[in-house]
Design a protein around this motif. Structure first.
Motif, PDB file in Angstrom:
ATOM      1  N   GLU A 109       0.814  -1.213   0.000  1.00 20.60           N
ATOM      2  CA  GLU A 109       0.000   0.000   0.000  1.00 20.60           C
ATOM      3  C   GLU A 109       0.850   1.266   0.000  1.00 20.60           C
ATOM      4  OE1 GLU A 109      -0.338  -2.623   1.955  1.00 20.60           O
ATOM      5  OE2 GLU A 109      -2.289  -3.448   1.393  1.00 20.60           O
ATOM      6  N   GLY A 110       2.173   1.146   0.112  1.00 22.56           N
ATOM      7  CA  GLY A 110       3.049   2.305  -0.003  1.00 22.56           C
ATOM      8  C   GLY A 110       3.936   2.640   1.172  1.00 22.56           C
ATOM      9  N   PRO A 111       3.441   2.600   2.411  1.00 27.70           N
ATOM     10  CA  PRO A 111       4.312   3.004   3.521  1.00 27.70           C
ATOM     11  C   PRO A 111       5.525   2.086   3.694  1.00 27.70           C
ATOM     12  CG  PRO A 111       2.025   2.884   4.244  1.00 27.70           C
ATOM     13  CD  PRO A 111       2.095   2.279   2.861  1.00 27.70           C
ATOM     14  N   THR A 112       6.554   2.637   4.284  1.00 24.43           N
ATOM     15  CA  THR A 112       7.716   1.838   4.653  1.00 24.43           C
ATOM     16  C   THR A 112       7.673   1.595   6.157  1.00 24.43           C
ATOM     17  OG1 THR A 112       9.083   3.807   4.904  1.00 24.43           O
ATOM     18  CG2 THR A 112       9.162   2.674   2.766  1.00 24.43           C
ATOM     19  N   MET A 113       8.348   0.518   6.570  1.00 24.94           N
ATOM     20  CA  MET A 113       8.297   0.110   7.967  1.00 24.94           C
ATOM     21  C   MET A 113       9.623  -0.543   8.342  1.00 24.94           C
ATOM     22  SD  MET A 113       5.443  -2.512   9.528  1.00 24.94           S
ATOM     23  CE  MET A 113       4.129  -1.326   9.366  1.00 24.94           C
ATOM     24  N   MET A 114      10.156  -0.200   9.520  1.00 28.38           N
ATOM     25  CA  MET A 114      11.328  -0.908  10.042  1.00 28.38           C
ATOM     26  C   MET A 114      10.833  -2.154  10.757  1.00 28.38           C
ATOM     27  SD  MET A 114      14.363   0.283  12.597  1.00 28.38           S
ATOM     28  CE  MET A 114      15.080   1.411  11.425  1.00 28.38           C
ATOM     29  N   THR A 115      11.521  -3.270  10.530  1.00 29.45           N
ATOM     30  CA  THR A 115      11.039  -4.540  11.049  1.00 29.45           C
ATOM     31  C   THR A 115      12.197  -5.528  11.124  1.00 29.45           C
ATOM     32  OG1 THR A 115       9.344  -6.244  10.707  1.00 29.45           O
ATOM     33  CG2 THR A 115      10.403  -5.362   8.736  1.00 29.45           C
ATOM     34  N   ASN A 116      11.887  -6.759  11.428  1.00 27.82           N
ATOM     35  CA  ASN A 116      12.851  -7.856  11.353  1.00 27.82           C
ATOM     36  C   ASN A 116      12.412  -8.807  10.259  1.00 27.82           C
ATOM     37  OD1 ASN A 116      12.884  -7.629  14.806  1.00 27.82           O
ATOM     38  ND2 ASN A 116      14.714  -7.274  13.619  1.00 27.82           N
ATOM     39  N   ILE A 117      13.390  -9.429   9.612  1.00 23.64           N
ATOM     40  CA  ILE A 117      13.117 -10.469   8.619  1.00 23.64           C
ATOM     41  C   ILE A 117      13.355 -11.807   9.314  1.00 23.64           C
ATOM     42  CG2 ILE A 117      13.743 -11.470   6.390  1.00 23.64           C
ATOM     43  CD1 ILE A 117      12.507  -8.667   6.194  1.00 23.64           C
ATOM     44  N   ILE A 118      12.395 -12.692   9.169  1.00 24.70           N
ATOM     45  CA  ILE A 118      12.508 -14.039   9.724  1.00 24.70           C
ATOM     46  C   ILE A 118      12.358 -15.033   8.580  1.00 24.70           C
ATOM     47  CG2 ILE A 118      11.565 -13.335  11.969  1.00 24.70           C
ATOM     48  CD1 ILE A 118       8.958 -14.824  11.029  1.00 24.70           C
ATOM     49  N   GLY A 119      12.610 -16.292   8.867  1.00 21.24           N
ATOM     50  CA  GLY A 119      12.356 -17.330   7.872  1.00 21.24           C
ATOM     51  C   GLY A 119      13.423 -17.475   6.821  1.00 21.24           C
ATOM     52  N   SER A 120      14.530 -16.800   6.982  1.00 21.40           N
ATOM     53  CA  SER A 120      15.685 -17.010   6.115  1.00 21.40           C
ATOM     54  C   SER A 120      16.927 -16.803   6.964  1.00 21.40           C
ATOM     55  CB  SER A 120      15.676 -16.056   4.911  1.00 21.40           C
ATOM     56  OG  SER A 120      15.860 -14.733   5.337  1.00 21.40           O
ATOM     57  N   ASP A 121      18.008 -17.370   6.518  1.00 19.20           N
ATOM     58  CA  ASP A 121      19.248 -17.184   7.249  1.00 19.20           C
ATOM     59  C   ASP A 121      19.684 -15.718   7.174  1.00 19.20           C
ATOM     60  OD1 ASP A 121      19.337 -19.896   7.823  1.00 19.20           O
ATOM     61  OD2 ASP A 121      20.538 -20.354   6.038  1.00 19.20           O
ATOM     62  N   ALA A 122      20.351 -15.259   8.195  1.00 11.91           N
ATOM     63  CA  ALA A 122      20.826 -13.875   8.233  1.00 11.91           C
ATOM     64  C   ALA A 122      22.150 -13.771   7.480  1.00 11.91           C
ATOM     65  CB  ALA A 122      20.955 -13.401   9.673  1.00 11.91           C
ATOM     66  N   VAL A 123      22.067 -14.037   6.187  1.00  4.72           N
ATOM     67  CA  VAL A 123      23.232 -13.941   5.302  1.00  4.72           C
ATOM     68  C   VAL A 123      22.796 -13.235   4.022  1.00  4.72           C
ATOM     69  CG1 VAL A 123      24.375 -15.995   6.223  1.00  4.72           C
ATOM     70  CG2 VAL A 123      22.799 -16.230   4.313  1.00  4.72           C
ATOM     71  N   PRO A 124      23.688 -12.464   3.421  1.00  4.97           N
ATOM     72  CA  PRO A 124      23.295 -11.689   2.232  1.00  4.97           C
ATOM     73  C   PRO A 124      22.708 -12.530   1.095  1.00  4.97           C
ATOM     74  CG  PRO A 124      25.369 -10.892   3.080  1.00  4.97           C
ATOM     75  CD  PRO A 124      25.044 -12.143   3.863  1.00  4.97           C
ATOM     76  N   ASP A 125      23.168 -13.759   0.921  1.00  2.76           N
ATOM     77  CA  ASP A 125      22.644 -14.583  -0.170  1.00  2.76           C
ATOM     78  C   ASP A 125      21.153 -14.870  -0.027  1.00  2.76           C
ATOM     79  OD1 ASP A 125      25.167 -14.626  -1.200  1.00  2.76           O
ATOM     80  OD2 ASP A 125      25.588 -16.723  -0.670  1.00  2.76           O
ATOM     81  N   GLN A 126      20.650 -14.807   1.201  1.00  2.00           N
ATOM     82  CA  GLN A 126      19.229 -15.091   1.440  1.00  2.00           C
ATOM     83  C   GLN A 126      18.359 -13.837   1.446  1.00  2.00           C
ATOM     84  OE1 GLN A 126      17.860 -18.312   2.131  1.00  2.00           O
ATOM     85  NE2 GLN A 126      19.805 -18.877   1.207  1.00  2.00           N
ATOM     86  N   LEU A 127      18.991 -12.674   1.327  1.00  6.22           N
ATOM     87  CA  LEU A 127      18.269 -11.404   1.452  1.00  6.22           C
ATOM     88  C   LEU A 127      18.444 -10.605   0.164  1.00  6.22           C
ATOM     89  CD1 LEU A 127      19.595 -10.770   5.035  1.00  6.22           C
ATOM     90  CD2 LEU A 127      17.251 -11.426   4.448  1.00  6.22           C
ATOM     91  N   VAL A 128      17.483 -10.713  -0.699  1.00 10.51           N
ATOM     92  CA  VAL A 128      17.560 -10.077  -2.012  1.00 10.51           C
ATOM     93  C   VAL A 128      16.676  -8.827  -2.007  1.00 10.51           C
ATOM     94  CG1 VAL A 128      17.149 -10.393  -4.475  1.00 10.51           C
ATOM     95  CG2 VAL A 128      17.939 -12.328  -3.067  1.00 10.51           C
ATOM     96  N   ILE A 129      17.264  -7.700  -2.379  1.00 10.22           N
ATOM     97  CA  ILE A 129      16.482  -6.464  -2.460  1.00 10.22           C
ATOM     98  C   ILE A 129      15.312  -6.677  -3.415  1.00 10.22           C
ATOM     99  CG2 ILE A 129      16.562  -4.019  -3.132  1.00 10.22           C
ATOM    100  CD1 ILE A 129      18.087  -4.731  -0.501  1.00 10.22           C
ATOM    101  N   ASP A 130      14.167  -6.176  -3.045  1.00 15.40           N
ATOM    102  CA  ASP A 130      12.895  -6.314  -3.773  1.00 15.40           C
ATOM    103  C   ASP A 130      12.242  -7.688  -3.607  1.00 15.40           C
ATOM    104  OD1 ASP A 130      12.868  -3.678  -4.722  1.00 15.40           O
ATOM    105  OD2 ASP A 130      13.957  -4.219  -6.544  1.00 15.40           O
ATOM    106  N   MET A 131      12.810  -8.559  -2.763  1.00 14.77           N
ATOM    107  CA  MET A 131      12.173  -9.866  -2.588  1.00 14.77           C
ATOM    108  C   MET A 131      10.797  -9.689  -1.949  1.00 14.77           C
ATOM    109  SD  MET A 131      14.443 -11.462   0.571  1.00 14.77           S
ATOM    110  CE  MET A 131      13.600 -12.997   0.731  1.00 14.77           C
TER     111      MET A 131
END
Length: 149
Positions: free
Chosen positions: A102-124
């Motif tokens: 809907e547009g707003p941005t939010m600071m949060t935590n990501i869960i359900g993936s390893d905390a490594v760059p390979d698992q965190l893709v921008i725009d995922m």
């Protein structure tokens, strides 16, 4: 999609918790009920977050709380290896900025993936989930089903 309640981050003693105010109480109440709610302007219809008394786009005080889809995309993140007090047993963990559908941005935590760059893709694509952290339910985000990196 049915909201997901997950167990994940369980902070220990000394962990800071949000203190709901009259302005933020609807956000926290919605999270407790497994809903993600943000404010929407009744004048220009802009959705916005963080909670405030007037629309940041047009200044109208005609604002209300609405449920949103819980779908988001990853805009930015940091992998935190230096936990805050009360989070010493947790980590590393991902602190992220997500953009709601809907547009707003939010600071949060990501869960359900390893905390490594390979698992965190921008725009995922992400989907909201809810964690109960010592009695306070917090919205977090997980990779949307079928879209893990």
């Amino acid at each position: 999609m049915v909201p997901m309640f997950v167990s994940g981050v369980t902070p220990g003693e000394g962990a800071a918790q949000a203190l709901p105010t009259p302005t933020t109480r609807p956000f926290w109440d919605a999270a407790t009920e497994g809903r993600l709610a943000v404010q929407q302007c009744g004048s220009c219809e802009t959705h916005f977050f963080y909670p405030r008394i007037a629309c940041p786009s047009c200044g109208s005080r005609e604002v209300s709380w609405v449920d949103v889809s819980g779908r988001a995309t990853l805009l930015s993140y940091v992998i935190n290896h230096l936990p805050a007090p009360g989070f010493e047993a947790v980590g590393p963990h991902v602190i992220a900025i997500v953009q709601l559908e809907e547009g707003p941005t939010m600071m949060t935590n990501i869960i359900g993936s390893d905390a490594v760059p390979d698992q965190l893709v921008i725009d995922m694509p992400l989907q909201v989930a809810f964690e109960d952290r010592r009695g306070q339910v917090v919205p977090v985000f997980a990779p949307r089903e079928g879209h893990a990196a």
